[in-house]
Design a protein around this motif. Structure first.
Motif, PDB file in Angstrom:
ATOM      1  N   GLN A   1       0.824  -1.212   0.000  1.00  0.00           N
ATOM      2  CA  GLN A   1       0.000   0.000   0.000  1.00  0.00           C
ATOM      3  C   GLN A   1       0.856   1.258   0.000  1.00  0.00           C
TER       4      GLN A   1
ATOM      5  N   GLU B   1       2.370   1.647  -3.486  1.00  0.00           N
ATOM      6  CA  GLU B   1       1.361   2.089  -4.455  1.00  0.00           C
ATOM      7  C   GLU B   1       1.064   3.584  -4.291  1.00  0.00           C
ATOM      8  N   ALA B   2       1.083   4.056  -3.042  1.00  0.00           N
ATOM      9  CA  ALA B   2       0.863   5.492  -2.798  1.00  0.00           C
ATOM     10  C   ALA B   2       1.986   6.313  -3.412  1.00  0.00           C
ATOM     11  N   TRP B   3       3.239   5.849  -3.266  1.00  0.00           N
ATOM     12  CA  TRP B   3       4.362   6.552  -3.877  1.00  0.00           C
ATOM     13  C   TRP B   3       4.263   6.526  -5.403  1.00  0.00           C
ATOM     14  N   ALA B   4       3.848   5.355  -5.946  1.00  0.00           N
ATOM     15  CA  ALA B   4       3.754   5.222  -7.399  1.00  0.00           C
ATOM     16  C   ALA B   4       2.666   6.110  -7.985  1.00  0.00           C
ATOM     17  N   LYS B   5       1.635   6.421  -7.205  1.00  0.00           N
ATOM     18  CA  LYS B   5       0.604   7.339  -7.687  1.00  0.00           C
ATOM     19  C   LYS B   5       1.148   8.751  -7.830  1.00  0.00           C
ATOM     20  N   GLU B   6       2.038   9.121  -6.903  1.00  0.00           N
ATOM     21  CA  GLU B   6       2.640  10.453  -6.970  1.00  0.00           C
ATOM     22  C   GLU B   6       3.774  10.516  -7.989  1.00  0.00           C
TER      23      GLU B   6
ATOM     24  N   THR C   1       6.030  -0.796  -9.247  1.00  0.00           N
ATOM     25  CA  THR C   1       5.973  -1.561  -8.003  1.00  0.00           C
ATOM     26  C   THR C   1       5.585  -3.002  -8.291  1.00  0.00           C
TER      27      THR C   1
ATOM     28  N   PRO D   1       4.485   8.381 -11.129  1.00  0.00           N
ATOM     29  CA  PRO D   1       4.038   7.305 -12.030  1.00  0.00           C
ATOM     30  C   PRO D   1       5.178   6.566 -12.726  1.00  0.00           C
TER      31      PRO D   1
END
Length: 354
Positions: A229, A232-237, A243, A239
């Motif tokens: 989780q 995924e939060a870092w990957a949203k910021e 992950t 792109p």
């Protein structure tokens, strides 16, 4: 020909460290068979093993957790007719197993842990010279030597058959296709304990800087659940990050690591997985210290990133202390993200010279 039972129940990093040595021992002693006894999920780490090496599972979290279950399992081991037992864990469960088998005349050798040296390392006065503890893998090696086996001085990384990497590329083309001129860097930002883990806000700064650099293809490793989780939060910021947390099993993660140019990890299992396949690893050490004997096989001290000015380090051998012993910033926060980034970008400069 002899059958050797090699016991190492946990932890993941210790089993990965052992495997690099065990593969080499099996290949150097082709006349013998070696059976690694470990937890069921860790048997996945035996990727492309030598023909005379296999894994046997013991589930100390369920069936073999109780004394009665352990006794049943010990009787099963006796029926396997091993010629020798090499206990490379030396904890209560493995002591029980080896002593039971020794009653039936099976020779036993076991790991001797450097407990006194570890205590001395933790109790040294602040600022006093650090006396390194023998590397853990050399203590494993000593047990094999005492058993009369041929053992290389420095075990090489395990050699994965090209067909395995080709099959992985067919299954996960999105994880192996890298734009020309980019370096493949794996990042494993978590460890088994909070005090061994680089502060998340610092790690996020590292990720942002590496993305902005533009020379890296970044792959984030972590466990399912909370770690996945966070990634995924870092990957949203950001792109640009890939992950893989929770998407691959251990054997697939090992194959992915084998395709990387380098890895950034904590003092954790991922450092030892990188070492297993011969991938350079930049490791971050917080409350622990490479002098305690757990640096990955073949990794260099110059790639160990450690906070400066923390004279009490190490304050733990395994990172199992509840809190940091320092005043002010903890060891997890003390190293600026810019230092981590600078180390990696300096390496990139040497790899991408015109």
């Amino acid at each position: 020909m002899a059958r050797y039972l090699v016991i190492r129940l946990s932890a993941l990093g210790d089993v990965a460290m052992l495997l690099r040595l065990l593969y080499a021992v099996a290949r150097a002693n082709e006349q013998h068979d070696f059976i690694l006894l470990t937890q069921p999920f860790m048997t996945e780490l035996l990727v492309d093993p030598p023909d005379n090496l296999e894994a046997m599972a013991i589930d100390t979290r369920r069936e073999e957790r109780s004394l009665l279950g352990l006794m049943r399992y010990a009787r099963r081991l006796r029926l396997e007719r091993f010629d020798a037992v090499l206990d490379l864990h030396d904890v209560l469960r493995t002591k029980f197993l080896r002593r039971y088998l020794s009653l039936w005349g099976i020779p036993v050798r076991h790991l001797v842990k450097p407990r006194r040296e570890r205590r001395a390392l933790l109790r040294r006065p602040a600022g006093a010279p650090i006396q390194p503890v023998p590397p853990m893998w050399t203590l494993y090696r000593k047990v094999f030597v005492e058993a009369g086996l041929e053992v290389p001085n420095l075990p090489p990384p395990i050699a994965l058959h090209p067909s395995l990497l080709e099959a992985f590329a067919r299954l996960h083309p999105e994880l192996v296709q890298t734009p020309r001129g980019r370096l493949r860097l794996g990042i494993a930002p978590f460890a088994s304990t909070t005090t061994k883990t680089y502060a998340p806000e610092r790690m996020k700064e590292v990720l942002a800087a590496l993305v902005a650099d533009g020379r890296f293809e970044l792959y984030l490793f972590g466990a399912p659940g909370r770690e996945a989780q966070q990634l995924e939060a870092w990957a949203k910021e950001l792109p640009e990050l890939h992950t893989v947390a929770g998407l691959l099993d251990f054997s697939e993660e090992l194959l992915l690591i084998a395709t990387l140019d380098a890895m950034l990890s904590m003092d954790s299992a991922n450092m030892h997985l990188a070492s297993l396949v011969g991938v350079r690893c930049f490791s971050i050490w917080c409350c622990t210290h490479p002098a305690a004997g757990f640096l990955g096989i073949g990794q260099q001290l110059e790639d160990c990133l450690q906070p400066e000015g923390m004279e009490h380090r190490p304050c733990s051998i395994f990172g199992d202390n509840k809190e940091c012993h320092s005043e002010g910033l903890s060891c997890s926060e003390a190293m600026p993200s810019a230092e981590v980034v600078q180390h990696i970008t300096a390496w990139a400069d040497t790899q991408l010279r015109p």
